[in-house]
Design an enzyme around this catalytic site. Structure first.
Site, PDB file in Angstrom:
ATOM      1  N   ASN A  83       8.274  -4.336   2.476  1.00 35.36           N
ATOM      2  CA  ASN A  83       6.924  -3.942   2.847  1.00 35.36           C
ATOM      3  C   ASN A  83       6.615  -4.203   4.313  1.00 35.36           C
ATOM      4  O   ASN A  83       6.103  -3.331   5.008  1.00 35.36           O
ATOM      5  CB  ASN A  83       5.914  -4.690   1.968  1.00 35.36           C
ATOM      6  CG  ASN A  83       4.490  -4.263   2.227  1.00 35.36           C
ATOM      7  OD1 ASN A  83       4.192  -3.087   2.340  1.00 35.36           O
ATOM      8  ND2 ASN A  83       3.603  -5.226   2.334  1.00 35.36           N
ATOM      9  N   HIS A 126       0.841  -1.194   0.000  1.00 33.34           N
ATOM     10  CA  HIS A 126       0.000   0.000   0.000  1.00 33.34           C
ATOM     11  C   HIS A 126       0.881   1.250   0.000  1.00 33.34           C
ATOM     12  O   HIS A 126       1.764   1.380   0.828  1.00 33.34           O
ATOM     13  CB  HIS A 126      -0.865   0.049   1.256  1.00 33.34           C
ATOM     14  CG  HIS A 126      -1.968  -0.943   1.299  1.00 33.34           C
ATOM     15  ND1 HIS A 126      -1.767  -2.291   1.456  1.00 33.34           N
ATOM     16  CD2 HIS A 126      -3.316  -0.760   1.211  1.00 33.34           C
ATOM     17  CE1 HIS A 126      -2.932  -2.903   1.471  1.00 33.34           C
ATOM     18  NE2 HIS A 126      -3.883  -2.003   1.332  1.00 33.34           N
ATOM     19  N   GLU A 179      13.663  14.122  -6.250  1.00 33.23           N
ATOM     20  CA  GLU A 179      13.268  14.922  -7.420  1.00 33.23           C
ATOM     21  C   GLU A 179      14.191  14.652  -8.599  1.00 33.23           C
ATOM     22  O   GLU A 179      13.728  14.525  -9.744  1.00 33.23           O
ATOM     23  CB  GLU A 179      13.290  16.416  -7.079  1.00 33.23           C
ATOM     24  CG  GLU A 179      12.150  16.861  -6.203  1.00 33.23           C
ATOM     25  CD  GLU A 179      12.196  18.340  -5.861  1.00 33.23           C
ATOM     26  OE1 GLU A 179      11.119  18.898  -5.563  1.00 33.23           O
ATOM     27  OE2 GLU A 179      13.296  18.945  -5.882  1.00 33.23           O
ATOM     28  N   PHE A 233       8.440  18.474  -5.910  1.00 29.76           N
ATOM     29  CA  PHE A 233       7.665  18.435  -4.676  1.00 29.76           C
ATOM     30  C   PHE A 233       7.657  19.803  -4.001  1.00 29.76           C
ATOM     31  O   PHE A 233       8.523  20.636  -4.236  1.00 29.76           O
ATOM     32  CB  PHE A 233       8.260  17.399  -3.707  1.00 29.76           C
ATOM     33  CG  PHE A 233       8.307  16.020  -4.282  1.00 29.76           C
ATOM     34  CD1 PHE A 233       7.145  15.314  -4.547  1.00 29.76           C
ATOM     35  CD2 PHE A 233       9.518  15.425  -4.568  1.00 29.76           C
ATOM     36  CE1 PHE A 233       7.186  14.037  -5.079  1.00 29.76           C
ATOM     37  CE2 PHE A 233       9.575  14.145  -5.107  1.00 29.76           C
ATOM     38  CZ  PHE A 233       8.402  13.447  -5.367  1.00 29.76           C
ATOM     39  N   GLN A 265      12.068  26.197  -0.065  1.00 22.50           N
ATOM     40  CA  GLN A 265      12.315  24.904  -0.735  1.00 22.50           C
ATOM     41  C   GLN A 265      13.811  24.620  -0.840  1.00 22.50           C
ATOM     42  O   GLN A 265      14.242  23.488  -0.597  1.00 22.50           O
ATOM     43  CB  GLN A 265      11.730  24.902  -2.153  1.00 22.50           C
ATOM     44  CG  GLN A 265      10.273  24.617  -2.255  1.00 22.50           C
ATOM     45  CD  GLN A 265       9.882  24.500  -3.714  1.00 22.50           C
ATOM     46  OE1 GLN A 265      10.306  23.568  -4.389  1.00 22.50           O
ATOM     47  NE2 GLN A 265       9.088  25.442  -4.194  1.00 22.50           N
TER      48      GLN A 265
END
Length: 173
Positions: free
Chosen positions: A46, A15, A149, A156, A165
């Site tokens: 996971n 998920h 990025e 973002f 940023q």
């Protein structure tokens, strides 16, 4: 794509937004089980490393923090329980090479974007989608937002001023 497409693949239905994070209503929780919220994820990644990061985020939330979480995948080819695969199922579901998250941590409040400053905590991880995880410690996989990025091509935190940023996206928390 259906649950059975993951059966015997050696990969979990990972998920991106965990079920445990959406327990405010049955509708919210049910939405986390859409296949569009799941990716073929290595079981060790996971269930351990990624899962531990999710639990850490829940702890922050329970401590009164407000979290903005962006997650995704990158590349093709990962190693699951039965070895390396680039896809699973006859539907050719892509197995990603990496999973990543960008987590902005704020104190509870309003006007969230205006409260982001050069001291705002941003946790970013870039984890290989394989069975080898470093002591199951998600912190081993911390990177900067700038790194993710540069790999993904995404931009973002674009609603935050460029001067802020430049500081918070370069930092590794």
């Amino acid at each position: 794509i259906f649950t059975n497409d993951y059966k015997y693949s050696g990969f979990n239905r990972g998920h991106m937004c965990p079920s445990a994070d959406r327990n405010g209503s049955t509708t919210d929780n049910s939405a986390t089980f859409y296949m569009t919220n799941m990716v073929p994820q290595s079981p060790n990644n996971n269930q351990r490393t990624w899962g531990d990061l999710e639990e850490y985020c829940r702890d922050l939330s329970e401590d009164g923090k407000e979290l903005y979480i962006i997650s995704g995948v990158y590349g093709q080819g990962g190693t699951g329980e039965y070895g390396y695969k680039t896809s699973i199922s006859s539907k050719n579901i892509t197995v990603p090479s990496y999973v990543w998250k960008v987590i902005v941590v704020l104190e509870n409040g309003s006007n969230d974007v205006s409260r982001v400053n050069t001291s705002t905590r941003v946790i970013t991880v870039w984890m290989p989608n394989n069975q080898v995880v470093s002591n199951h410690n998600w912190e081993y996989y911390k990177k900067s937002v700038d790194y993710v990025e540069s790999q993904t091509g995404y931009n973002f935190l674009s609603n935050v001023s460029t001067s802020i940023q430049n500081v918070i996206e370069a930092r590794v928390d």
